[in-house]
Enzyme design. Sequence first.
Site, PDB file in Angstrom:
ATOM      1  N   HIS A   1      -4.666 -33.474  16.615  1.00  0.00           N
ATOM      2  CA  HIS A   1      -3.538 -34.293  17.043  1.00  0.00           C
ATOM      3  C   HIS A   1      -2.414 -33.437  17.610  1.00  0.00           C
ATOM      4  O   HIS A   1      -1.272 -33.883  17.711  1.00  0.00           O
ATOM      5  CB  HIS A   1      -3.038 -35.137  15.867  1.00  0.00           C
ATOM      6  CG  HIS A   1      -4.083 -36.121  15.414  1.00  0.00           C
ATOM      7  ND1 HIS A   1      -4.219 -37.367  15.976  1.00  0.00           N
ATOM      8  CD2 HIS A   1      -5.077 -35.997  14.505  1.00  0.00           C
ATOM      9  CE1 HIS A   1      -5.243 -37.989  15.412  1.00  0.00           C
ATOM     10  NE2 HIS A   1      -5.788 -37.168  14.515  1.00  0.00           N
TER      11      HIS A   1
ATOM     12  N   GLY B   1      -4.931  -1.923   4.974  1.00  0.00           N
ATOM     13  CA  GLY B   1      -4.127  -3.052   4.500  1.00  0.00           C
ATOM     14  C   GLY B   1      -4.821  -4.384   4.716  1.00  0.00           C
ATOM     15  O   GLY B   1      -4.888  -5.232   3.824  1.00  0.00           O
ATOM     16  N   ARG B   2      -5.366  -4.595   5.918  1.00  0.00           N
ATOM     17  CA  ARG B   2      -5.969  -5.901   6.240  1.00  0.00           C
ATOM     18  C   ARG B   2      -7.353  -6.067   5.637  1.00  0.00           C
ATOM     19  O   ARG B   2      -7.978  -7.111   5.829  1.00  0.00           O
ATOM     20  CB  ARG B   2      -5.979  -6.113   7.750  1.00  0.00           C
ATOM     21  CG  ARG B   2      -6.593  -4.977   8.562  1.00  0.00           C
ATOM     22  CD  ARG B   2      -6.204  -5.093  10.040  1.00  0.00           C
ATOM     23  NE  ARG B   2      -6.669  -3.981  10.845  1.00  0.00           N
ATOM     24  CZ  ARG B   2      -6.013  -2.825  11.012  1.00  0.00           C
ATOM     25  NH1 ARG B   2      -4.849  -2.628  10.397  1.00  0.00           N
ATOM     26  NH2 ARG B   2      -6.484  -1.871  11.779  1.00  0.00           N
TER      27      ARG B   2
ATOM     28  N   GLU C   1      -4.876  -6.944  14.775  1.00  0.00           N
ATOM     29  CA  GLU C   1      -4.364  -5.619  14.401  1.00  0.00           C
ATOM     30  C   GLU C   1      -5.497  -4.593  14.482  1.00  0.00           C
ATOM     31  O   GLU C   1      -5.271  -3.426  14.774  1.00  0.00           O
ATOM     32  CB  GLU C   1      -3.746  -5.648  12.987  1.00  0.00           C
ATOM     33  CG  GLU C   1      -2.836  -4.452  12.712  1.00  0.00           C
ATOM     34  CD  GLU C   1      -2.045  -4.558  11.406  1.00  0.00           C
ATOM     35  OE1 GLU C   1      -2.628  -4.341  10.329  1.00  0.00           O
ATOM     36  OE2 GLU C   1      -0.832  -4.843  11.463  1.00  0.00           O
TER      37      GLU C   1
ATOM     38  N   GLU D   1      10.416  -4.727   4.619  1.00  0.00           N
ATOM     39  CA  GLU D   1      10.509  -6.119   4.174  1.00  0.00           C
ATOM     40  C   GLU D   1      10.233  -6.239   2.675  1.00  0.00           C
ATOM     41  O   GLU D   1      10.947  -6.928   1.936  1.00  0.00           O
ATOM     42  CB  GLU D   1       9.489  -6.991   4.925  1.00  0.00           C
ATOM     43  CG  GLU D   1       9.756  -7.150   6.413  1.00  0.00           C
ATOM     44  CD  GLU D   1       9.057  -6.092   7.258  1.00  0.00           C
ATOM     45  OE1 GLU D   1       8.832  -4.961   6.740  1.00  0.00           O
ATOM     46  OE2 GLU D   1       8.758  -6.372   8.424  1.00  0.00           O
TER      47      GLU D   1
ATOM     48  N   LYS E   1       0.841  -1.198   0.000  1.00  0.00           N
ATOM     49  CA  LYS E   1       0.000   0.000   0.000  1.00  0.00           C
ATOM     50  C   LYS E   1       0.881   1.255   0.000  1.00  0.00           C
ATOM     51  O   LYS E   1       0.680   2.169  -0.780  1.00  0.00           O
ATOM     52  CB  LYS E   1      -0.915  -0.029   1.230  1.00  0.00           C
ATOM     53  CG  LYS E   1      -1.815   1.171   1.359  1.00  0.00           C
ATOM     54  CD  LYS E   1      -2.788   1.009   2.515  1.00  0.00           C
ATOM     55  CE  LYS E   1      -3.509   2.328   2.774  1.00  0.00           C
ATOM     56  NZ  LYS E   1      -4.449   2.259   3.884  1.00  0.00           N
TER      57      LYS E   1
ATOM     58  N   LYS F   1       9.255  -0.835  14.288  1.00  0.00           N
ATOM     59  CA  LYS F   1       9.844  -0.437  12.994  1.00  0.00           C
ATOM     60  C   LYS F   1      10.927   0.615  13.223  1.00  0.00           C
ATOM     61  O   LYS F   1      12.016   0.540  12.649  1.00  0.00           O
ATOM     62  CB  LYS F   1       8.772   0.186  12.090  1.00  0.00           C
ATOM     63  CG  LYS F   1       7.800  -0.790  11.459  1.00  0.00           C
ATOM     64  CD  LYS F   1       6.906  -0.038  10.474  1.00  0.00           C
ATOM     65  CE  LYS F   1       5.678  -0.820  10.076  1.00  0.00           C
ATOM     66  NZ  LYS F   1       4.731  -0.059   9.278  1.00  0.00           N
TER      67      LYS F   1
HETATM   68  O1  F6P Z   1       2.116  -4.263   9.884  1.00  0.00           O
HETATM   69  C1  F6P Z   1       1.720  -2.970   9.633  1.00  0.00           C
HETATM   70  C2  F6P Z   1       1.199  -2.790   8.253  1.00  0.00           C
HETATM   71  O2  F6P Z   1       1.043  -1.429   8.039  1.00  0.00           O
HETATM   72  C3  F6P Z   1      -0.102  -3.530   7.969  1.00  0.00           C
HETATM   73  O3  F6P Z   1      -1.208  -2.877   8.441  1.00  0.00           O
HETATM   74  C4  F6P Z   1      -0.033  -3.637   6.487  1.00  0.00           C
HETATM   75  O4  F6P Z   1      -0.956  -4.559   6.014  1.00  0.00           O
HETATM   76  C5  F6P Z   1       1.407  -4.048   6.299  1.00  0.00           C
HETATM   77  O5  F6P Z   1       2.107  -3.281   7.267  1.00  0.00           O
HETATM   78  C6  F6P Z   1       1.983  -3.845   4.935  1.00  0.00           C
HETATM   79  O6  F6P Z   1       1.972  -2.517   4.547  1.00  0.00           O
HETATM   80  P1  F6P Z   1       2.177  -2.104   3.038  1.00  0.00           P
HETATM   81  O7  F6P Z   1       1.071  -2.688   2.252  1.00  0.00           O
HETATM   82  O8  F6P Z   1       2.153  -0.600   3.035  1.00  0.00           O
HETATM   83  O9  F6P Z   1       3.513  -2.625   2.589  1.00  0.00           O
END
Ligand code: F6P
Length: 531
Positions: free
Chosen positions: A372, A255-256, A341, A204, A198, A500
């Site tokens: 199990h 995002g979620r 979240e 990452e 987003k 972060k």
């Molecule tokens: O973990 C925090 C967060 O902002 C989530 O809410 C989001 O889904 C994720 O990081 C990834 O963010 P982005 O889509 O901006 O890379």
Amino acid sequence: MSTAAPRCDRTRAWGALQGHYEAHGRDLDLREAFARDPARFDAFSLQAPEVFADLSKNLLDIATRRFLLDLAAECRIAERRDAMLAGEAINSTEGRAVLHTALRAPRGAGPCSDDVHGVLDAMLAYAEHVRNDGGFTDVVNIGIGGSDLGPAMVVPALDAFGHRGLKLHFVSNVDGHDIAPVLRGLDARKTLFIIASKTFTTQETMANAAVARQWFLDQGGTDINRHFCATTTNVKAAAAFGIGTTFGFWDWVGGRYSLWSAIGLPIAIAIGAEHFRALLAGAHAMDRHFADAEPQANLPLMLGLLDVWYRNFHRFTSRSVAPYHQGLRRLPAYLQQLEMESNGKRVDADGHALPLATSPVVWGEPGTNGQHAYFQMLHQGTDVVPVEFILVKQAAHPHADLHRKLLANGLAQAQALMLGKTADVAATENATTASPTLDRAVLARHRSFPGNRPSTTFVLDALTPRSLGALIAMYEHRVFTSGALWGINSFDQWGVELGKALCNALLPRLDSGDTQGLDGSTAGLLRKLVA
Ligand code: F6P
């Protein structure tokens, strides 16, 4: 959430619920409740679009339901829901609307329809192009959190509808052990990378995207435009990365809650445009149900109320999700982000510390594997954990006997949790199985089950794009409901920021080994890692 509606604990209904809990609710026995009321199953089951829910094995009676519905009315859940659906800026700390429902509204029906359907059409046309191109064998989605979990959950769930010539991969972790084995199996000439973020700033994702691009170039790849695309609200940053094919979305898509947006591109590539539209349609049907159904027949509303009943009165700390469908193996992980979240908050929308518990821990594994592993604890442990079973009537494979066994297992686990087994009954069984060294009465106590452990069972006729869309939307609205009752903002996630920032500050210290100013533990660990 800017609203004058009261928080749940400041209502009259809350006091009534407390009194009801102490007088009857705490001691409700499911076995007695069924014996008293042969119609209990009908009284506490609901049919929502695509999803049937048996709530009768939950610790509630008609009075509990009435008090909970009073609570919903006093907290003006219907008004808050309508505010969300109308696009009011209910995400108060970020000053944003919350409009994932607009992403699945039919053309012309929801807010921002032209924008939504413009991107949807373009994204689906691109997905069809990738499916029909013939040159691609592998698609790698690089994203994390909401830019990973939704598609990573839906693609295997809808395997029966998947393109047989395309393999979908999901890379999320900044741990190179995630991307390395994926790259090992790829042919750069036949691979498409989707960079899903987003913000297009997430550490990452950016790091993995850079690794993928370098790998592609090292393999002799030249046509970045053909082999990389992006799904993001930050089209500029994607362009700066060198990506020309971009599908956008908007800040009002959390995002979620984003699998319905361009973030759903891997899903669309896997199952095709028509099935992706069916996924949206299923979610929209659940949106309409949430908006229109009478409170007592409103499944997401009832589930959210039950969550509050369990968390704040029974004080259950977790909820276990047991999908009896291997395709739904990533559902618990998906729900962890959706629920924890969203509702893992300790201050209300006005910033006041909450005097009550919010999000439970959500966890689980597909049945029968969980049976199990940790079901021992669910049946005989000291904590009561409500369990959610998801059963699918029709299988999408030809092994009918396996499916019968799967369904029997799901039914049996819910039954065992509720019925339990007394030590007296266990003692009669001991006659044939008793250990020679152990007193029979002692062994019977080990072999007894307390029972009266609550569960909900959802039944889908089949796991299809439409039913999965409805199921996911049901969970979204349930989380909305409990969050609104608790008076929290379910749509921000400030809790992920501190880690972060500290990570960014520590990163250079991993090169320099500098521990100055660090707390003793972090300094000690850093020395251990860089030595
Ligand atoms: O973990 C925090 C967060 O902002 C989530 O809410 C989001 O889904 C994720 O990081 C990834 O963010 P982005 O889509 O901006 O890379």
